[in-house]
Design an enzyme around this catalytic site. Structure first.
Site, PDB file in Angstrom:
ATOM      1  N   SER A  51      -7.950  -3.719 -12.320  1.00  0.00           N
ATOM      2  CA  SER A  51      -8.550  -2.799 -13.233  1.00  0.00           C
ATOM      3  C   SER A  51      -9.302  -3.661 -14.169  1.00  0.00           C
ATOM      4  O   SER A  51      -8.635  -4.606 -14.982  1.00  0.00           O
ATOM      5  CB  SER A  51      -7.717  -1.901 -13.650  1.00  0.00           C
ATOM      6  OG  SER A  51      -7.154  -1.000 -12.564  1.00  0.00           O
TER       7      SER A  51
HETATM    8  N1  SAH Z   1      -2.742  -1.940 -11.358  1.00  0.00           N
HETATM    9  C1  SAH Z   1      -3.369  -2.618 -10.378  1.00  0.00           C
HETATM   10  C2  SAH Z   1      -4.539  -2.114 -10.022  1.00  0.00           C
HETATM   11  C3  SAH Z   1      -4.553  -2.327  -8.571  1.00  0.00           C
HETATM   12  S1  SAH Z   1      -5.889  -1.559  -7.732  1.00  0.00           S
HETATM   13  C4  SAH Z   1      -3.679  -3.914 -11.680  1.00  0.00           C
HETATM   14  O1  SAH Z   1      -3.287  -4.174 -12.878  1.00  0.00           O
HETATM   15  O2  SAH Z   1      -4.253  -4.822 -10.884  1.00  0.00           O
HETATM   16  C5  SAH Z   1      -4.851  -0.285  -7.249  1.00  0.00           C
HETATM   17  C6  SAH Z   1      -3.696  -0.435  -6.234  1.00  0.00           C
HETATM   18  O3  SAH Z   1      -3.374   0.829  -5.626  1.00  0.00           O
HETATM   19  C7  SAH Z   1      -4.414  -1.289  -4.838  1.00  0.00           C
HETATM   20  O4  SAH Z   1      -3.566  -2.443  -4.645  1.00  0.00           O
HETATM   21  C8  SAH Z   1      -4.022  -0.207  -3.718  1.00  0.00           C
HETATM   22  O5  SAH Z   1      -3.532  -0.980  -2.383  1.00  0.00           O
HETATM   23  C9  SAH Z   1      -2.896   0.612  -4.179  1.00  0.00           C
HETATM   24  N2  SAH Z   1      -2.670   1.948  -3.678  1.00  0.00           N
HETATM   25  C10 SAH Z   1      -3.584   2.665  -3.054  1.00  0.00           C
HETATM   26  N3  SAH Z   1      -2.950   3.856  -2.671  1.00  0.00           N
HETATM   27  C11 SAH Z   1      -1.682   3.677  -2.917  1.00  0.00           C
HETATM   28  C12 SAH Z   1      -0.339   4.437  -2.446  1.00  0.00           C
HETATM   29  N4  SAH Z   1      -0.477   5.888  -1.765  1.00  0.00           N
HETATM   30  N5  SAH Z   1       0.682   3.848  -2.841  1.00  0.00           N
HETATM   31  C13 SAH Z   1       1.051   2.709  -3.620  1.00  0.00           C
HETATM   32  N6  SAH Z   1      -0.101   2.076  -3.724  1.00  0.00           N
HETATM   33  C14 SAH Z   1      -1.572   2.569  -3.497  1.00  0.00           C
END
Ligand code: SAH
Length: 208
Positions: A51
């Site tokens: 993000s």
């Molecule tokens: N907080 C992260 C952002 C990652 S993007 C950072 O600092 O980089 C969001 C993430 O949510 C992705 O990796 C995706 O695989 C995950 N995601 C989507 N649906 C999900 C679910 N039901 N349970 C756990 N993770 C999920």
């Protein structure tokens, strides 16, 4: 990066301090290191993104605004849905007592583990699973934050929130526009506040 956030009025002092401490370049691939301190999301593999810093700061600010923080004096247990590369979990670990972070993609769960290992953050607990079910063993949470957005809020999240706790998550409205949603759990029920439009990856069910 942090000076720009501060100039834009984003980030309480302790949030900005946490973002100074956690080096974002450690969480992106070598080819993207020169963009690590720009206010942009970047690919982290498997179609997902880290993000952008301004939204990480914005969500951390909102979490610190939970009523329970003013009564307890600090953020207790936090649940993060969507660990991705682990960047936000590291930032949150400096603001909360315990951070439980769930990722549904094994490849990213492993990547976060190796990114976070050198930082030695004993209060970060990485979990592999479907975050739509939350993580009941760590409940109740002072705060729940999702880095992925669906069109409905999983009931488990609201159930696992402490009274006085706050949930911050992207949410797709009926017209398809994704907005940031804040849900405060009060003694009288849930109070929802819709904030600005945002762009997060989709919340998906199951693991892969
Ligand atoms: N907080 C992260 C952002 C990652 S993007 C950072 O600092 O980089 C969001 C993430 O949510 C992705 O990796 C995706 O695989 C995950 N995601 C989507 N649906 C999900 C679910 N039901 N349970 C756990 N993770 C999920």
């Amino acid at each position: 990066m942090v000076q720009r956030l501060s100039a834009a009025g984003i980030g309480a002092p302790q949030v900005l301090q946490a973002m100074v401490t956690v080096e974002r370049h450690r969480f992106v691939d070598t080819g993207l290191v020169n963009q690590a301190y720009e206010d942009t999301s970047l690919p982290i593999g498997l179609g997902q993104t880290i993000s952008k810093p301004s939204i990480v700061a914005r969500m951390a600010d909102l979490l610190l605004g939970a009523e329970i923080v003013s009564t307890a004096g600090s953020l207790g247990r936090v649940l993060e849905i969507g660990t991705g590369c682990g960047y936000q979990a590291a930032v949150l670990s400096l603001l909360a007592r315990e951070v439980y972070s769930i990722e549904r993609l094994r490849g990213l769960h492993d990547k976060a583990r190796s990114n976070l290992r050198p930082l030695r953050l004993p209060n970060v607990h990485l979990l592999f699973g479907d975050g739509m079910a939350g993580f009941s063993k760590g409940a109740p949470y002072a705060a729940i934050v999702s880095a992925a957005g669906g069109s409905a809020l999983p009931a488990a999240w609201c159930e696992q929130l402490a009274v006085g706790g706050r949930l911050v998550a992207p949410f797709a409205r009926a017209d398809g526009q994704q907005v940031l949603l804040v849900v405060d759990k009060t003694a009288h029920g849930l109070k929802q506040t819709v904030l600005e439009p945002v762009h997060f990856v989709p919340l998906k069910s199951g693991v892969a």
